[in-house]
Design a protein around this motif. Structure first.
Motif, PDB file in Angstrom:
ATOM      1  N   PRO A  19      -4.314  -6.431 -13.063  1.00 17.24           N
ATOM      2  CA  PRO A  19      -3.101  -6.071 -13.790  1.00 17.24           C
ATOM      3  C   PRO A  19      -2.393  -4.845 -13.220  1.00 17.24           C
ATOM      4  N   GLY A  20      -1.081  -5.001 -12.986  1.00 19.41           N
ATOM      5  CA  GLY A  20      -0.248  -3.890 -12.536  1.00 19.41           C
ATOM      6  C   GLY A  20      -0.624  -3.333 -11.185  1.00 19.41           C
ATOM      7  N   ASN A  21      -1.236  -4.121 -10.348  1.00 19.88           N
ATOM      8  CA  ASN A  21      -1.796  -3.578  -9.117  1.00 19.88           C
ATOM      9  C   ASN A  21      -0.741  -3.359  -8.040  1.00 19.88           C
ATOM     10  N   ALA A  22      -1.221  -2.898  -6.881  1.00 17.63           N
ATOM     11  CA  ALA A  22      -0.365  -2.422  -5.803  1.00 17.63           C
ATOM     12  C   ALA A  22       0.568  -3.510  -5.276  1.00 17.63           C
ATOM     13  N   SER A  23       1.669  -3.068  -4.716  1.00 15.47           N
ATOM     14  CA  SER A  23       2.706  -3.959  -4.206  1.00 15.47           C
ATOM     15  C   SER A  23       2.653  -4.042  -2.687  1.00 15.47           C
ATOM     16  N   GLY A  24       2.947  -5.229  -2.174  1.00 10.74           N
ATOM     17  CA  GLY A  24       3.147  -5.387  -0.738  1.00 10.74           C
ATOM     18  C   GLY A  24       4.620  -5.261  -0.406  1.00 10.74           C
ATOM     19  N   PHE A  25       4.913  -4.896   0.847  1.00 19.28           N
ATOM     20  CA  PHE A  25       6.311  -4.773   1.255  1.00 19.28           C
ATOM     21  C   PHE A  25       6.464  -5.159   2.718  1.00 19.28           C
ATOM     22  N   PHE A  26       7.698  -5.471   3.088  1.00 16.46           N
ATOM     23  CA  PHE A  26       8.042  -5.935   4.431  1.00 16.46           C
ATOM     24  C   PHE A  26       9.296  -5.215   4.907  1.00 16.46           C
ATOM     25  N   ALA A  62       8.146 -11.420  -6.011  1.00 18.79           N
ATOM     26  CA  ALA A  62       7.105 -11.322  -7.031  1.00 18.79           C
ATOM     27  C   ALA A  62       6.480 -12.680  -7.325  1.00 18.79           C
ATOM     28  N   HIS A  63       7.323 -13.723  -7.430  1.00 18.11           N
ATOM     29  CA  HIS A  63       6.831 -15.056  -7.768  1.00 18.11           C
ATOM     30  C   HIS A  63       6.727 -15.959  -6.538  1.00 18.11           C
ATOM     31  N   ALA A 112      11.659  -6.797   2.057  1.00 17.21           N
ATOM     32  CA  ALA A 112      11.173  -7.552   0.895  1.00 17.21           C
ATOM     33  C   ALA A 112      10.026  -6.765   0.270  1.00 17.21           C
ATOM     34  N   ALA A 113       9.739  -7.098  -0.974  1.00 24.09           N
ATOM     35  CA  ALA A 113       8.579  -6.519  -1.659  1.00 24.09           C
ATOM     36  C   ALA A 113       8.064  -7.530  -2.673  1.00 24.09           C
ATOM     37  N   TRP A 114       6.795  -7.395  -3.014  1.00 34.33           N
ATOM     38  CA  TRP A 114       6.180  -8.332  -3.963  1.00 34.33           C
ATOM     39  C   TRP A 114       5.046  -7.640  -4.699  1.00 34.33           C
ATOM     40  N   CYS A 115       4.753  -8.124  -5.895  1.00 33.86           N
ATOM     41  CA  CYS A 115       3.576  -7.637  -6.603  1.00 33.86           C
ATOM     42  C   CYS A 115       2.377  -8.476  -6.169  1.00 33.86           C
ATOM     43  N   THR A 161       3.951   0.232  -6.635  1.00 36.01           N
ATOM     44  CA  THR A 161       4.114  -1.018  -7.376  1.00 36.01           C
ATOM     45  C   THR A 161       5.495  -1.584  -7.053  1.00 36.01           C
ATOM     46  N   LEU A 162       5.772  -2.789  -7.528  1.00 29.27           N
ATOM     47  CA  LEU A 162       6.917  -3.546  -7.020  1.00 29.27           C
ATOM     48  C   LEU A 162       8.248  -2.823  -7.171  1.00 29.27           C
ATOM     49  N   THR A 163       8.614  -2.434  -8.386  1.00 27.64           N
ATOM     50  CA  THR A 163       9.940  -1.849  -8.572  1.00 27.64           C
ATOM     51  C   THR A 163      10.052  -0.501  -7.871  1.00 27.64           C
TER      52      THR A 163
END
Length: 426
Positions: free
Chosen positions: A250-257, A220-221, A238-241, A104-106
């Protein structure tokens, strides 16, 4: 375009909207038996109807194949995450090898900071924006303390000028110059969650890197909302929800770069795990870590397939439409909502709305944050009871996000009429 505050005009815009069919691809909650006007896609996107199909497919494979689903499911689980590479890269402006999905994002930001925040006594400071999302603030504080530094000294916030709602680009650049050689990391929310302000990521990235700092972004936004070109902007990470504008649940997996310039850097620290290991040798259970080339080399754990399934359903919708069409509608529908708010403000003495989101479309995404002078929490509560789902932020702001996938122009008109009626009733 010259807007009009009437239903016929709003319906004419809907008739011209080439994305209007996608509204039927989503489930809308109901209040008093009627579909809501939904303005909180910046918090949790609506459920795509096709998401259930993707989840049911995984459940069926689990029931019928059990462990063999890893290799023999229609979408084998052991490489399920690889299906995100191309569509996600197009959403965030990256190469397919530079993006991934995990955690997840954090959690992902913490893991990326293992690589990109390694302070020294001479280079230890982090620049972030004032009023960053609280989770980012907690992350900064804990990271700085973990490395033995005082957050009051190591964390440098860029502040808004007195009486202004948004942060000026020149103030960001000036703060970077001021911190200078002490700067280890710049990490800012690409779109400020409170005001909806979009930062000039390309300019800020270059400014931070000029001082030898890494520059990352919490998107995230931003992901699925604004035009991103992370590779060309030379962003380090970078990362995002996925559950806001990308509608994954709700609360689903995060993408990242992770930019490709870092992929072959063996000196770059990272926390390793099984799923970051050489894919071709993963099941040989070797003792020494050999990272997958690319962003997938930052993966740690086996992927949560049931979480990824609805995310994949949404990502494939983005691939069908493309960000350019979504952004074109986003700009138009957000401008129409802005017009409606100004019209209601003119019609009603004492309404006194202040839109604190930048008026320049290049400096905002799919969000208008409205300061309710003379109103308050009571108005928000009454909107909710009347089927208008908005978002409240202290001390006196409602956030409105007309997500282009499923919001209509008639929704914007109807919102204005409900808002006017509730204020008059008060």
């Amino acid at each position: 375009m010259i807007f009009e505050n009437n239903r016929k005009f709003a319906q004419s815009l809907d008739a011209q909207d080439e994305l209007r069919k996608y509204r039927d691809e989503f489930y809308f909650p109901k209040v008093n038996g009627k579909e809501v006007l939904y303005f909180t896609g910046n918090s949790l996107g609506l459920q795509p109807k096709r998401a259930k199909t993707y989840v049911d497919e995984v459940m069926s494979d689990w029931a019928n194949m059990a462990v063999e689903g890893h290799f023999y499911a229609d979408k084998p689980w052991w490489d399920y995450q690889e299906r995100f590479a191309v569509p996600l890269s197009e959403i965030v402006g990256a190469k397919p090898t530079e993006v991934g999905v995990m955690n997840t994002l954090t959690v992902n930001l913490h893991l990326l900071m293992v690589s990109f925040y390694n302070p020294t006594p001479k280079k230890y400071k982090i620049i972030c924006e004032e009023k960053a999302f609280p989770s980012d603030q907690y992350m900064f504080q804990s990271q700085v303390k973990f490395h033995g530094y005082d957050p009051k000294d190591a964390i440098v916030e860029i502040k808004r000028r007195e009486g202004e709602a948004n942060i000026r680009l020149e103030d960001v650049l000036a703060k970077i110059e001021e911190v200078g050689s002490d700067l280890a990391l710049v990490l800012i929310g690409g779109v400020n969650y409170y005001t909806g302000q979009v930062f000039d990521m390309q300019t800020i990235t270059a400014a931070g890197q000029k001082h030898g700092a890494y520059v990352g972004w919490d998107l995230a936004h931003a992901a699925g909302n604004i035009k991103l070109n992370l590779h060309d902007w030379n962003v380090d990470f970078a990362a995002w929800c996925s559950y806001k504008y990308m509608n994954s649940g709700p609360g689903n997996a995060s993408g990242f770069f992770v930019h490709e310039k870092h992929h072959n850097d063996k000196e770059l620290k990272r926390f390793a795990g099984w799923y970051g290991h050489n894919k071709e040798r993963r099941f040989k259970m070797e003792p020494d870590f050999d990272p997958v080339h690319g962003a997938d080399g930052w993966q740690v754990s086996n992927l949560p397939i049931l979480s990824l399934a609805p995310y994949l359903a949404s990502v494939e919708m983005f691939a069908e439409v493309g960000m350019d069409k979504l952004i074109a509608k986003r700009n138009l529908i957000t401008s129409y909502l802005e017009f409606i708010l100004h019209e209601i403000d003119k019609e009603l003495e004492g309404a006194d709305f202040e839109i604190i989101t930048p008026s320049n479309p290049r400096e905002r995404g799919c969000q208008l944050s409205v300061y309710l002078h003379g109103q308050g929490r009571e108005l928000f509560d009454r909107l909710m009871k009347n089927g208008v789902i908005t978002d409240w932020r202290e001390p006196n702001v409602i956030r409105l996000a007309p997500a282009p996938f499923y919001c209509s122009f008639e929704d914007m008109y109807e919102f204005g009429q409900i808002l006017k009626r509730l204020i008059l009733e008060k």
